[in-house]
Design an enzyme around this catalytic site. Structure first.
Site, PDB file in Angstrom:
ATOM      1  N   ALA A   1       0.821  -1.229   0.000  1.00  0.00           N
ATOM      2  CA  ALA A   1       0.000   0.000   0.000  1.00  0.00           C
ATOM      3  C   ALA A   1       0.848   1.270   0.000  1.00  0.00           C
ATOM      4  O   ALA A   1       2.079   1.216  -0.034  1.00  0.00           O
ATOM      5  CB  ALA A   1      -0.908  -0.015   1.235  1.00  0.00           C
TER       6      ALA A   1
ATOM      7  N   TYR B   1       4.506   2.537  -1.661  1.00  0.00           N
ATOM      8  CA  TYR B   1       5.796   1.858  -1.499  1.00  0.00           C
ATOM      9  C   TYR B   1       5.977   0.809  -2.613  1.00  0.00           C
ATOM     10  O   TYR B   1       5.145   0.707  -3.518  1.00  0.00           O
ATOM     11  CB  TYR B   1       5.896   1.232  -0.103  1.00  0.00           C
TER      12      TYR B   1
END
Ligand SMILES: Cc1cc2nc3c(=O)[nH]c(=O)nc-3n(C[C@H](O)[C@H](O)[C@H](O)COP(=O)(O)O)c2cc1C
Length: 367
Positions: free
Chosen positions: A172, A175
């Site tokens: 999420a 990254y």
């Protein structure tokens, strides 16, 4: 008004039994000098286990790539002393009756905030961008991609061997794994890129398959995903229900048992015409267990809190209504639990007047 009892019903997944639906959200604390969690870190998690948190997800912890973390005090999940320290953490949590998963992390092309520190290798990214049009990081070679997949799989294998109850992959917030999902920064033309989300989900799917091969069929594997990116809150991976179904279906087919659907405010609807949030849609479209998150029990969202904004305790009624309706299975709580190890116990006992506001000072200590 729905009673808090729905939050305190047990939950079973594969062999994992949770006493209730409360999950401690993964929160980077940067209290692990040299990448090794200290005894204070173990005690911090143990306090949450002692106070009725059903499942603890650790702060993001780096897999074995040179630039998987962008802060020298973020814990690593590879290396002898690091894994030995994590063994202490899980033993402490188990001794208090808790359950815990490490959050396996690779930051990708997200620069360090420490100006006097650089990681011992280049920042990995799909195509050398941190956000659309903004060059940063090195486009990963085929060998880099294979090595990153292997690093996640090895970390999952080690998590199981150390006795952790599950693993979570950090897919999420912009990254590395999320950068592959994101068409704005994944410009690859190989197996890991392309115009469709199915193609851009191959990296995550290959990681999930490699993890599954290491941990076996009965070990719970969670993946955390978000539409929003820290680089752009309005970015979205799936603009339509059909795209969302393809994206999430690919992850579930590859071996994800639980989808941890990150929002900054859990009550925000995902698509027009329905009040279902991201987690609600994920459950509806895939049927697998889902975790919701985002400003549970607090008045303001978390990114603003980094800039110093305080949040006051807020009603749980809307959360409980959705949980009772079956929108999601588990509820992750971040700052309220960072601020106060006893948050879950206080909620259970109806001690609402004892609930604390979240203030920035809490970020500076491991209480
Ligand atoms: C100090 C801090 C560190 C965080 N670090 C991580 C992290 O390492 N991995 C992650 O997936 N999310 C991280 N987050 C996001 C939280 O997991 C959570 O999604 C967010 O705080 C919203 O929940 P809350 O409103 O209950 O705090 C962090 C949040 C905070 C406040």
């Amino acid at each position: 008004m729905t009673s808090v009892d729905v939050l305190f019903k047990p939950f079973d997944l594969k062999g994992l039994h949770l006493e209730n639906r409360i999950v401690m959200a993964p929160m980077t604390r940067s209290f692990s000098p040299g990448g090794v969690p200290t005894q204070d870190v173990a005690a911090y998690y143990r306090r949450r286990a002692e106070n009725e948190v059903g499942l603890i997800i650790s702060e993001g912890t780096g897999v074995a790539r040179p630039a998987s973390v962008n802060d020298p005090k973020v814990p690593r999940f590879h290396g002898e002393s690091e894994l030995k320290a994590w063994k202490t953490v899980i033993d402490e949590v188990h001794a208090a009756g808790g359950k815990m998963a490490p959050q396996l992390w690779h930051v990708g092309a997200v620069r360090s905030r420490e100006t006097d520190w650089t990681p011992p290798g280049p920042y990995d990214s799909p195509s050398g961008f941190s956000s659309p049009g903004k060059k940063f990081g090195e486009a990963m070679s085929d060998a880099d991609v294979a090595d990153a997949i292997a690093a996640f799989a090895k970390a999952a294998k080690d998590a199981k061997a150390l006795g952790f109850d599950a693993v979570e992959l950090h897919g999420a917030h912009g990254y590395l794994i999320d950068q592959f999902f994101w068409g704005g920064v994944n410009l690859r033309t190989d197996r890991y890129g392309g115009p469709t989300i199915k193609e851009r989900a191959h990296f995550a799917a290959d990681i999930l398959k490699a993890v599954r091969a290491e941990v076996g069929p009965d070990y719970p594997v969670i993946i955390r995903i978000s539409q929003w990116k820290q680089q752009d809150f309005t970015a979205r991976i799936a603009e339509t229900e059909a795209d969302l179904q393809t994206w999430l279906g690919t992850l579930v087919d590859a071996g994800a048992d639980v989808l941890h659907c990150s929002q900054r405010r859990f009550w925000e609807p995902e698509f027009e015409g329905s009040d279902l949030n991201f987690a609600g849609w994920a459950k509806k479209l895939t049927g697998v267990p889902v975790i919701t998150v985002g400003s549970v029990g607090l008045s303001g969202e978390f990114v603003a809190s980094f800039a110093g904004e305080s949040s006051n305790p807020a009603s749980l009624d809307e959360l409980l209504r959705r949980l009772d309706r079956g929108d999601f299975d588990l509820v992750a709580v971040g700052r309220a639990l960072l601020q106060d190890a006893e948050w879950a116990r206080k909620v259970h006992e109806g001690r609402n007047d004892d609930l604390q506001p979240f203030t920035r000072e809490a970020l500076g200590v491991l209480a």
